[in-house]
Design a protein around this motif. Structure first.
Motif, mmCIF file in Angstrom:
data_model
loop_
_atom_site.group_PDB
_atom_site.id
_atom_site.type_symbol
_atom_site.label_atom_id
_atom_site.label_comp_id
_atom_site.label_asym_id
_atom_site.label_seq_id
_atom_site.Cartn_x
_atom_site.Cartn_y
_atom_site.Cartn_z
ATOM 1 N N GLU A 544 29.637 -22.974 -11.293
ATOM 2 C CA GLU A 544 30.187 -23.304 -12.603
ATOM 3 C C GLU A 544 29.509 -24.527 -13.217
ATOM 4 N N VAL A 545 29.239 -25.547 -12.386
ATOM 5 C CA VAL A 545 28.720 -26.793 -12.959
ATOM 6 C C VAL A 545 27.212 -26.760 -13.138
ATOM 7 N N LEU A 546 26.515 -25.834 -12.451
ATOM 8 C CA LEU A 546 25.050 -25.767 -12.591
ATOM 9 C C LEU A 546 24.583 -24.512 -13.329
ATOM 10 N N GLY A 547 25.223 -23.389 -13.045
ATOM 11 C CA GLY A 547 24.717 -22.138 -13.594
ATOM 12 C C GLY A 547 25.003 -21.940 -15.066
ATOM 13 N N ARG A 548 26.034 -22.570 -15.579
ATOM 14 C CA ARG A 548 26.398 -22.389 -16.994
ATOM 15 C C ARG A 548 27.084 -23.667 -17.481
ATOM 16 N N ARG A 549 27.387 -23.687 -18.745
ATOM 17 C CA ARG A 549 28.117 -24.839 -19.293
ATOM 18 C C ARG A 549 29.606 -24.645 -18.990
ATOM 19 N N PRO A 550 30.201 -25.486 -18.124
ATOM 20 C CA PRO A 550 31.587 -25.251 -17.720
ATOM 21 C C PRO A 550 32.555 -25.563 -18.856
ATOM 22 N N GLU A 618 28.189 -37.029 -23.394
ATOM 23 C CA GLU A 618 27.839 -38.401 -23.049
ATOM 24 C C GLU A 618 26.580 -38.490 -22.192
ATOM 25 N N VAL A 619 26.172 -37.391 -21.544
ATOM 26 C CA VAL A 619 24.935 -37.362 -20.742
ATOM 27 C C VAL A 619 24.122 -36.150 -21.148
ATOM 28 N N SER A 620 22.783 -36.271 -20.990
ATOM 29 C CA SER A 620 21.895 -35.162 -21.331
ATOM 30 C C SER A 620 21.917 -34.109 -20.230
ATOM 31 N N LYS A 621 21.381 -32.920 -20.545
ATOM 32 C CA LYS A 621 21.334 -31.829 -19.576
ATOM 33 C C LYS A 621 20.462 -32.189 -18.372
ATOM 34 N N VAL A 622 19.317 -32.845 -18.629
ATOM 35 C CA VAL A 622 18.398 -33.208 -17.531
ATOM 36 C C VAL A 622 19.065 -34.205 -16.599
ATOM 37 N N GLU A 623 19.670 -35.231 -17.186
ATOM 38 C CA GLU A 623 20.335 -36.252 -16.367
ATOM 39 C C GLU A 623 21.519 -35.648 -15.610
ATOM 40 N N TYR A 624 22.248 -34.776 -16.278
ATOM 41 C CA TYR A 624 23.405 -34.123 -15.658
ATOM 42 C C TYR A 624 22.989 -33.279 -14.451
ATOM 43 N N ASP A 625 21.950 -32.441 -14.628
ATOM 44 C CA ASP A 625 21.482 -31.587 -13.524
ATOM 45 C C ASP A 625 20.998 -32.421 -12.342
ATOM 46 N N ALA A 626 20.292 -33.507 -12.621
ATOM 47 C CA ALA A 626 19.775 -34.360 -11.539
ATOM 48 C C ALA A 626 20.923 -34.971 -10.734
ATOM 49 N N ILE A 632 25.387 -32.509 -4.643
ATOM 50 C CA ILE A 632 25.391 -31.315 -3.784
ATOM 51 C C ILE A 632 24.685 -31.604 -2.464
ATOM 52 N N ASP A 633 23.533 -32.309 -2.510
ATOM 53 C CA ASP A 633 22.828 -32.696 -1.278
ATOM 54 C C ASP A 633 23.717 -33.572 -0.404
ATOM 55 N N ALA A 634 24.458 -34.481 -1.033
ATOM 56 C CA ALA A 634 25.352 -35.364 -0.278
ATOM 57 C C ALA A 634 26.461 -34.566 0.409
ATOM 58 N N ILE A 635 26.998 -33.542 -0.291
ATOM 59 C CA ILE A 635 28.042 -32.700 0.311
ATOM 60 C C ILE A 635 27.490 -31.958 1.525
ATOM 61 N N ILE A 636 26.292 -31.399 1.384
ATOM 62 C CA ILE A 636 25.674 -30.669 2.509
ATOM 63 C C ILE A 636 25.457 -31.593 3.691
ATOM 64 N N HIS A 637 25.001 -32.824 3.412
ATOM 65 C CA HIS A 637 24.741 -33.790 4.482
ATOM 66 C C HIS A 637 26.027 -34.145 5.228
ATOM 67 N N GLU A 638 27.110 -34.383 4.503
ATOM 68 C CA GLU A 638 28.375 -34.734 5.141
ATOM 69 C C GLU A 638 28.925 -33.565 5.954
ATOM 70 N N LYS A 639 28.779 -32.339 5.419
ATOM 71 C CA LYS A 639 29.266 -31.174 6.165
ATOM 72 C C LYS A 639 28.495 -30.981 7.461
ATOM 73 N N THR A 640 27.199 -31.249 7.438
ATOM 74 C CA THR A 640 26.388 -31.140 8.655
ATOM 75 C C THR A 640 26.871 -32.137 9.708
#
Length: 656
Positions: A544-550, A618-626, A632-640
């Motif tokens: 929802e937050v990456l694939g389309r505009r939620p 309040e934020v651009s699309k590029v900044e938002y995606d980054a 998401i990387d942080a979530i994967i790291h914590e789950k590992t």
């Protein structure tokens, strides 16, 4: 009742006899209670820029050849990088005198910055068809940028004679790691290219050899300088002829530099990108028992070396699972383990000078990453050489590993008379020595302890132990063990009888192992259910937050669903609390699980906050995606990390 009183009287009598024998034999043992001795040698080879410093005392003055003298010189300069990022520079210089004038020394320069990084430097020399031996060197001259080393031969080289010099330099902190894209890891090394001799060189070959865990084929095209560059397997090299003499006044910045790097391989079948290891501490304990049996236990503390920029953000597919260690000769009964149980170990034989030594490959419980210190042990016995009640043992000072041990301790324990020969150890090696007396089963053991700071591979030489068997110790062991065995047997029979009577009266209870497995199984089942729901929710959140505009309503639904999963999590924490109340040794793991879950909650909250800011413009699309990708990387790291802790909990309880 009468039988029980007889047993008590028997046990008491045997204990009194045991005490009397102990007191009778104690004066025969001549051990000091505590004794310290500090060996203060010069430090680990301080080779800083000190004028006129010599490697050994000598009155021989150097007689250098002139630049106009007719001599032939070939130099072969090789940097070897091993799996632990330990670099050894081998500079082999072949000299042939074709002039009437003899000479007994040559001069070679090193940049000061490079010289300071050398922790151990030695020079070998030999005439043609002779064996190499250590020869003298001294700091002859120095300037703002350079240090001049005079290498002095055993005798002058006359016309027609050939002489070979080998200069060996250990550089443990010379290479470093970087990960430009936070995915692949590269090892870098920057060094001046040509050897700095003030003589014309007929040939100069400079090479750098990558370790088996490095892939230089994929980086070869980008290594500099590109002129004259060649590759053979894992070796990159440059060859030049008729090299002009080095000019001492040349600024260091003007020297041609090699900019070398290779990619660290992914190790199959584990699928981890290899991380080099470092050894902050290691302990070797050698015990010679009363009967003369030799037991050795090597204790290791290891951690992974990571790119400096990623020290606190190690990728989930980086790590090291196995390492190879050399032990000694005549080794038997090898086993490896950590605090949670047995580890897999594979034996093989060494090569070359270590062909009679036993080497082991230890497979760790989980890969070593950059954010943890791992401890494990290797235990084994050694078949001693016994002659006329004397045991002779030759063993390496430390386990054979081509890496620096930041701190190393050697402990030797025996009730017998111990003599130790350290003459083969390098005189520049610094260590502290202390002696202790400890008791084991009422028998006094002398402990001799040597502590070394920064032990590097060239310092690891053989030590020779001689143990003269003390017959009084053997007699004392026999006298003590016989009545002690009788006491133990009697006590065992008494306890068995008491337990049997109690079992007849008491109701049967569930064994402790079954209770443990039942509790942990509940925890694992609850965790698996929670993780499955959580993963499904996180995947939907990411879509929802990456694939389309939620939309605002979608975000609200997702937030409510995540809050529902947190209720399931409370069940898990209740089970964890039950486990901690019974087994406090897992308190640290339980606390870390709570911290992980807390960080995951915060990260998801930040994702929702960023999504709301994006909806408000309040934020651009590029900044938002980054930002979302970072979360998401942080979530994967914590789950590992969470999965790793759950696996450790399994190892603890199912091994009981």
């Amino acid at each position: 009742m009468l039988g029980r009183n007889k047993n008590i009287i028997l046990v008491s009598g045997l204990l009194v006899i045991l005490l009397v024998v102990q007191l009778a034999l104690l004066p025969m043992m001549t051990y000091s209670q505590r004794n310290f001795r500090r060996i203060k040698n010069p430090g680990i080879f301080d080779i800083s820029a000190v004028p006129n410093k010599r490697s050994v005392s000598s009155t021989v003055e150097p007689n250098f050849p002139s630049q106009r003298q007719n001599i032939s010189i070939e130099v072969y300069r090789t940097f070897n990088i091993n799996d632990y990022l330990y670099v050894i520079l081998n500079e082999t210089i072949k000299i042939k005198n074709e002039d009437e004038r003899s000479f007994n020394a040559i001069l070679i320069y090193y940049p000061k910055d490079f010289w300071r990084k050398i922790v151990y430097f030695r020079v070998l020399g030999a005439f043609k068809e002779e064996n190499f031996r250590k020869i003298e060197w001294r700091i002859h001259t120095f300037s703002k940028d350079y240090i001049g080393i005079a290498v002095i031969f055993e005798r002058p080289i006359y016309k027609g004679e050939e002489y070979t010099i080998i200069l060996l330099s250990d550089l443990p902190n010379f290479a470093w790691l970087e990960s430009p894209n936070n995915d692949d890891i590269y090892c870098y090394l920057v060094v001046y290219k040509m050897p700095l001799l003030p003589y014309k060189l007929d040939k100069a070959r400079v090479s750098i050899i990558a370790p088996p865990t490095g892939d230089v084929q994929v980086t070869f095209e980008d290594i500099e300088p590109k002129e004259g560059k060649s590759i053979s397997g894992s070796e990159v090299y440059w060859v030049e002829s008729n090299v002009e003499p080095f000019n001492f006044s040349t600024p260091y910045e003007k020297l041609v530099k090699i900019k070398y790097f290779y990619k660290l391989k992914t190790i199959a079948p584990e699928g981890y990108t290899y991380l080099p290891l470092r050894f902050p501490n290691a302990i070797r304990e050698i015990e010679i028992t009363t009967s003369g049996k030799i037991r050795v236990r090597d204790e290791f503390y290891i951690e992974a070396i990571t790119p400096a920029s990623n020290a606190h953000n190690v990728a989930r597919d980086w790590g090291t699972l196995k390492l190879r260690i050399g032990l000694a000769e005549n080794v038997e009964n090898i086993r490896a383990y950590d605090d949670f149980g047995k580890l897999d170990v594979t034996e093989d034989k060494g090569e070359g000078i270590f062909e009679n030594y036993t080497f082991v490959e230890v497979k760790l419980r989980t890969p070593v990453t950059g954010n943890e210190l791992v401890k494990f042990y290797v235990e084994y016995t050694i078949q001693p050489v016994v002659k006329n009640d004397t045991i002779s043992l030759s063993i390496p000072l430390s386990p054979i590993i081509n890496a620096t041990m930041s701190s190393y301790t050697l402990r030797i324990l025996t009730p017998h008379i111990l003599s130790m020969n350290l003459s083969s150890c390098n005189p520049k090696l610094m260590y502290n020595e202390s002696r202790w007396t400890v008791e084991r089963l009422l028998i006094p053991y002398m402990e001799r302890r040597l502590h070394f700071s920064m032990l590097i591979p060239p310092m690891n030489t053989l030590i020779h132990l001689r143990i003269d068997m003390n017959k009084l110790v053997l007699l004392r062991a026999v006298v003590i063990m016989i009545p002690l065995a009788i006491v133990l047997v009697t006590l065992t029979l008494m306890i068995t009888e008491a337990v049997t009577v109690k079992r007849r009266r008491a109701l049967p209870e569930i064994p402790r192992r079954k209770r443990i497995i039942a509790t942990v199984s509940q925890l694992i089942k609850a965790y698996e259910e929670y993780i499955a729901i959580e993963n499904e929710t996180d995947q939907k959140l990411i879509r929802e937050v990456l694939g389309r505009r939620p939309s605002a309503s979608t975000l609200m639904d997702l937030r409510n669903k995540i809050e529902e999963t947190y209720k399931k999590r409370e069940t898990i924490f209740m089970l964890i609390s039950r486990i901690i109340s019974q087994y406090p040794e897992v308190r640290e793991y339980a606390s870390e699980l709570r911290r992980i879950e807390g960080r995951l909650t915060i990260i998801r909250r930040m994702i929702f906050e960023e999504a709301e800011k994006f909806l408000k413009g309040e934020v651009s699309k590029v900044e938002y995606d980054a930002l979302i990708n970072e979360y998401i990387d942080a979530i994967i790291h914590e789950k590992t990390k969470r999965v790793r802790i759950v696996n450790k909990l399994k190892s603890i309880f199912f091994a009981i």
